[in-house]
Design a protein around this motif. Structure first.
Motif, PDB file in Angstrom:
ATOM      1  N   ALA A 112       0.835  -1.202   0.000  1.00  0.00           N
ATOM      2  CA  ALA A 112       0.000   0.000   0.000  1.00  0.00           C
ATOM      3  C   ALA A 112       0.870   1.253   0.000  1.00  0.00           C
ATOM      4  O   ALA A 112       0.585   2.211  -0.723  1.00  0.00           O
ATOM      5  CB  ALA A 112      -0.927   0.003   1.220  1.00  0.00           C
ATOM      6  N   ALA A 113       1.949   1.246   0.770  1.00  0.00           N
ATOM      7  CA  ALA A 113       2.850   2.408   0.822  1.00  0.00           C
ATOM      8  C   ALA A 113       3.553   2.620  -0.518  1.00  0.00           C
ATOM      9  O   ALA A 113       3.907   3.746  -0.872  1.00  0.00           O
ATOM     10  CB  ALA A 113       3.879   2.222   1.934  1.00  0.00           C
ATOM     11  N   TRP A 114       3.729   1.591  -1.295  1.00  0.00           N
ATOM     12  CA  TRP A 114       4.403   1.662  -2.589  1.00  0.00           C
ATOM     13  C   TRP A 114       3.521   2.268  -3.682  1.00  0.00           C
ATOM     14  O   TRP A 114       4.038   2.882  -4.619  1.00  0.00           O
ATOM     15  CB  TRP A 114       4.842   0.249  -2.995  1.00  0.00           C
ATOM     16  N   ARG A 115       2.211   2.172  -3.555  1.00  0.00           N
ATOM     17  CA  ARG A 115       1.297   2.598  -4.626  1.00  0.00           C
ATOM     18  C   ARG A 115       1.535   4.006  -5.170  1.00  0.00           C
ATOM     19  O   ARG A 115       1.479   4.197  -6.375  1.00  0.00           O
ATOM     20  CB  ARG A 115      -0.148   2.440  -4.176  1.00  0.00           C
ATOM     21  N   PRO A 116       1.791   5.034  -4.346  1.00  0.00           N
ATOM     22  CA  PRO A 116       1.995   6.366  -4.923  1.00  0.00           C
ATOM     23  C   PRO A 116       3.404   6.619  -5.475  1.00  0.00           C
ATOM     24  O   PRO A 116       3.692   7.712  -5.940  1.00  0.00           O
ATOM     25  CB  PRO A 116       1.693   7.312  -3.756  1.00  0.00           C
ATOM     26  N   LEU A 117       4.272   5.623  -5.439  1.00  0.00           N
ATOM     27  CA  LEU A 117       5.648   5.818  -5.889  1.00  0.00           C
ATOM     28  C   LEU A 117       5.807   5.576  -7.382  1.00  0.00           C
ATOM     29  O   LEU A 117       5.179   4.689  -7.952  1.00  0.00           O
ATOM     30  CB  LEU A 117       6.597   4.878  -5.136  1.00  0.00           C
ATOM     31  N   ALA A 118       6.699   6.343  -7.996  1.00  0.00           N
ATOM     32  CA  ALA A 118       7.036   6.142  -9.406  1.00  0.00           C
ATOM     33  C   ALA A 118       8.117   5.075  -9.543  1.00  0.00           C
ATOM     34  O   ALA A 118       8.170   4.355 -10.531  1.00  0.00           O
ATOM     35  CB  ALA A 118       7.532   7.454 -10.016  1.00  0.00           C
ATOM     36  N   ALA A 119       8.984   4.987  -8.544  1.00  0.00           N
ATOM     37  CA  ALA A 119      10.119   4.061  -8.605  1.00  0.00           C
ATOM     38  C   ALA A 119      10.101   3.154  -7.377  1.00  0.00           C
ATOM     39  O   ALA A 119       9.033   2.763  -6.915  1.00  0.00           O
ATOM     40  CB  ALA A 119      11.423   4.842  -8.724  1.00  0.00           C
ATOM     41  N   GLN A 120      11.261   2.904  -6.831  1.00  0.00           N
ATOM     42  CA  GLN A 120      11.400   1.891  -5.791  1.00  0.00           C
ATOM     43  C   GLN A 120      11.051   2.354  -4.385  1.00  0.00           C
ATOM     44  O   GLN A 120      11.197   3.516  -4.030  1.00  0.00           O
ATOM     45  CB  GLN A 120      12.833   1.366  -5.774  1.00  0.00           C
ATOM     46  N   LEU A 121      10.663   1.354  -3.598  1.00  0.00           N
ATOM     47  CA  LEU A 121      10.494   1.490  -2.158  1.00  0.00           C
ATOM     48  C   LEU A 121      11.582   0.627  -1.547  1.00  0.00           C
ATOM     49  O   LEU A 121      11.639  -0.583  -1.792  1.00  0.00           O
ATOM     50  CB  LEU A 121       9.104   1.018  -1.719  1.00  0.00           C
ATOM     51  N   VAL A 122      12.483   1.249  -0.783  1.00  0.00           N
ATOM     52  CA  VAL A 122      13.662   0.558  -0.261  1.00  0.00           C
ATOM     53  C   VAL A 122      13.560   0.394   1.251  1.00  0.00           C
ATOM     54  O   VAL A 122      13.244   1.348   1.965  1.00  0.00           O
ATOM     55  CB  VAL A 122      14.950   1.348  -0.602  1.00  0.00           C
ATOM     56  N   ASN A 123      13.850  -0.818   1.721  1.00  0.00           N
ATOM     57  CA  ASN A 123      13.931  -1.118   3.141  1.00  0.00           C
ATOM     58  C   ASN A 123      15.381  -1.482   3.459  1.00  0.00           C
ATOM     59  O   ASN A 123      15.846  -2.561   3.120  1.00  0.00           O
ATOM     60  CB  ASN A 123      13.013  -2.301   3.498  1.00  0.00           C
ATOM     61  N   ALA A 124      16.110  -0.560   4.098  1.00  0.00           N
ATOM     62  CA  ALA A 124      17.477  -0.844   4.541  1.00  0.00           C
ATOM     63  C   ALA A 124      17.370  -1.350   5.977  1.00  0.00           C
ATOM     64  O   ALA A 124      16.905  -0.637   6.860  1.00  0.00           O
ATOM     65  CB  ALA A 124      18.341   0.403   4.462  1.00  0.00           C
ATOM     66  N   HIS A 125      17.786  -2.582   6.198  1.00  0.00           N
ATOM     67  CA  HIS A 125      17.585  -3.217   7.503  1.00  0.00           C
ATOM     68  C   HIS A 125      18.867  -3.849   8.023  1.00  0.00           C
ATOM     69  O   HIS A 125      19.746  -4.220   7.247  1.00  0.00           O
ATOM     70  CB  HIS A 125      16.479  -4.279   7.413  1.00  0.00           C
ATOM     71  N   CYS A 126      18.954  -3.963   9.344  1.00  0.00           N
ATOM     72  CA  CYS A 126      20.112  -4.571   9.997  1.00  0.00           C
ATOM     73  C   CYS A 126      19.611  -5.486  11.111  1.00  0.00           C
ATOM     74  O   CYS A 126      19.048  -5.014  12.101  1.00  0.00           O
ATOM     75  CB  CYS A 126      21.029  -3.495  10.565  1.00  0.00           C
ATOM     76  N   ALA A 127      19.812  -6.777  10.936  1.00  0.00           N
ATOM     77  CA  ALA A 127      19.345  -7.759  11.917  1.00  0.00           C
ATOM     78  C   ALA A 127      19.979  -7.539  13.294  1.00  0.00           C
ATOM     79  O   ALA A 127      19.395  -7.891  14.310  1.00  0.00           O
ATOM     80  CB  ALA A 127      19.632  -9.175  11.428  1.00  0.00           C
ATOM     81  N   GLN A 128      21.155  -6.937  13.328  1.00  0.00           N
ATOM     82  CA  GLN A 128      21.852  -6.711  14.598  1.00  0.00           C
ATOM     83  C   GLN A 128      21.481  -5.388  15.266  1.00  0.00           C
ATOM     84  O   GLN A 128      22.102  -4.992  16.239  1.00  0.00           O
ATOM     85  CB  GLN A 128      23.374  -6.742  14.383  1.00  0.00           C
ATOM     86  N   ASP A 129      20.486  -4.687  14.759  1.00  0.00           N
ATOM     87  CA  ASP A 129      20.086  -3.399  15.332  1.00  0.00           C
ATOM     88  C   ASP A 129      19.277  -3.635  16.612  1.00  0.00           C
ATOM     89  O   ASP A 129      18.051  -3.602  16.621  1.00  0.00           O
ATOM     90  CB  ASP A 129      19.279  -2.591  14.317  1.00  0.00           C
ATOM     91  N   ALA A 130      20.003  -3.875  17.695  1.00  0.00           N
ATOM     92  CA  ALA A 130      19.368  -4.196  18.974  1.00  0.00           C
ATOM     93  C   ALA A 130      18.559  -3.022  19.526  1.00  0.00           C
ATOM     94  O   ALA A 130      17.511  -3.224  20.142  1.00  0.00           O
ATOM     95  CB  ALA A 130      20.420  -4.625  19.987  1.00  0.00           C
ATOM     96  N   ALA A 131      19.020  -1.802  19.298  1.00  0.00           N
ATOM     97  CA  ALA A 131      18.303  -0.624  19.804  1.00  0.00           C
ATOM     98  C   ALA A 131      16.919  -0.534  19.177  1.00  0.00           C
ATOM     99  O   ALA A 131      15.921  -0.299  19.866  1.00  0.00           O
ATOM    100  CB  ALA A 131      19.102   0.643  19.520  1.00  0.00           C
ATOM    101  N   LEU A 132      16.839  -0.735  17.871  1.00  0.00           N
ATOM    102  CA  LEU A 132      15.546  -0.679  17.189  1.00  0.00           C
ATOM    103  C   LEU A 132      14.645  -1.829  17.626  1.00  0.00           C
ATOM    104  O   LEU A 132      13.471  -1.642  17.902  1.00  0.00           O
ATOM    105  CB  LEU A 132      15.740  -0.720  15.669  1.00  0.00           C
ATOM    106  N   ARG A 133      15.211  -3.017  17.703  1.00  0.00           N
ATOM    107  CA  ARG A 133      14.428  -4.188  18.109  1.00  0.00           C
ATOM    108  C   ARG A 133      13.806  -3.965  19.488  1.00  0.00           C
ATOM    109  O   ARG A 133      12.622  -4.210  19.694  1.00  0.00           O
ATOM    110  CB  ARG A 133      15.311  -5.435  18.107  1.00  0.00           C
ATOM    111  N   LEU A 134      14.591  -3.473  20.421  1.00  0.00           N
ATOM    112  CA  LEU A 134      14.107  -3.247  21.784  1.00  0.00           C
ATOM    113  C   LEU A 134      13.056  -2.141  21.822  1.00  0.00           C
ATOM    114  O   LEU A 134      11.998  -2.300  22.437  1.00  0.00           O
ATOM    115  CB  LEU A 134      15.275  -2.893  22.700  1.00  0.00           C
ATOM    116  N   ALA A 135      13.321  -1.031  21.156  1.00  0.00           N
ATOM    117  CA  ALA A 135      12.380   0.085  21.171  1.00  0.00           C
ATOM    118  C   ALA A 135      11.058  -0.302  20.523  1.00  0.00           C
ATOM    119  O   ALA A 135       9.984   0.037  21.027  1.00  0.00           O
ATOM    120  CB  ALA A 135      12.988   1.290  20.454  1.00  0.00           C
ATOM    121  N   TYR A 136      11.119  -1.026  19.419  1.00  0.00           N
ATOM    122  CA  TYR A 136       9.896  -1.414  18.716  1.00  0.00           C
ATOM    123  C   TYR A 136       9.098  -2.412  19.550  1.00  0.00           C
ATOM    124  O   TYR A 136       7.886  -2.303  19.667  1.00  0.00           O
ATOM    125  CB  TYR A 136      10.242  -2.008  17.359  1.00  0.00           C
ATOM    126  N   ARG A 137       9.772  -3.379  20.143  1.00  0.00           N
ATOM    127  CA  ARG A 137       9.083  -4.393  20.952  1.00  0.00           C
ATOM    128  C   ARG A 137       8.376  -3.775  22.152  1.00  0.00           C
ATOM    129  O   ARG A 137       7.315  -4.237  22.538  1.00  0.00           O
ATOM    130  CB  ARG A 137      10.071  -5.454  21.447  1.00  0.00           C
TER     131      ARG A 137
END
Length: 123
Positions: free
Chosen positions: A43-68
């Motif tokens: 759904a977030a991609w629909r208004p885009l002309a080009a790519q939707l990019v997800n840059a992710h890091c499995a070792q991002d402990a700060a993000l994992r903890l904050a999101y959880r």
């Protein structure tokens, strides 16, 4: 992560309001504290002309903890894993230097932007 969350929310809002394809050229969510549900990314991609990019890091402990802490029953956020959607270009960031792009964690995404963009949005 909060910037990614804001950008993702804007893309979803544009999509919900029927914005035409191409209203936004492309979008990069790096270390995003956002859902990893493929239907929401589509759904977030629909208004885009080009790519939707997800840059992710499995070792991002700060993000994992904050999101959880705010999403107890949810799956891991997109910022720590690939999004399983054909409309998403996933860029894996790893600390162990086994991948093309290395990351020191959540605070270093800005430094990696040129490399992420070169991988995700080739000219």
């Amino acid at each position: 992560s909060l910037g990614g969350r804001a950008a993702f929310a804007c893309l979803e809002a544009l999509s919900a309001r029927g914005a035409p394809r191409g209203a936004v050229h492309a979008a990069l969510i790096a270390g995003g504290a956002v859902t990893s549900r493929a239907d929401r990314w589509a759904a977030a991609w629909r208004p885009l002309a080009a790519q939707l990019v997800n840059a992710h890091c499995a070792q991002d402990a700060a993000l994992r903890l904050a999101y959880r802490s705010g999403h107890i029953a949810s799956a891991a956020p997109a910022g720590v894993q690939a999004v399983a959607s054909p409309v998403v270009h996933n860029v894996a960031l790893r600390r162990d230097h086994s991948a093309a792009i290395a990351s020191e964690g959540h605070g270093h995404y800005a430094e990696l932007l040129p490399t992420i963009l070169a991988d995700a949005l080739p000219v």
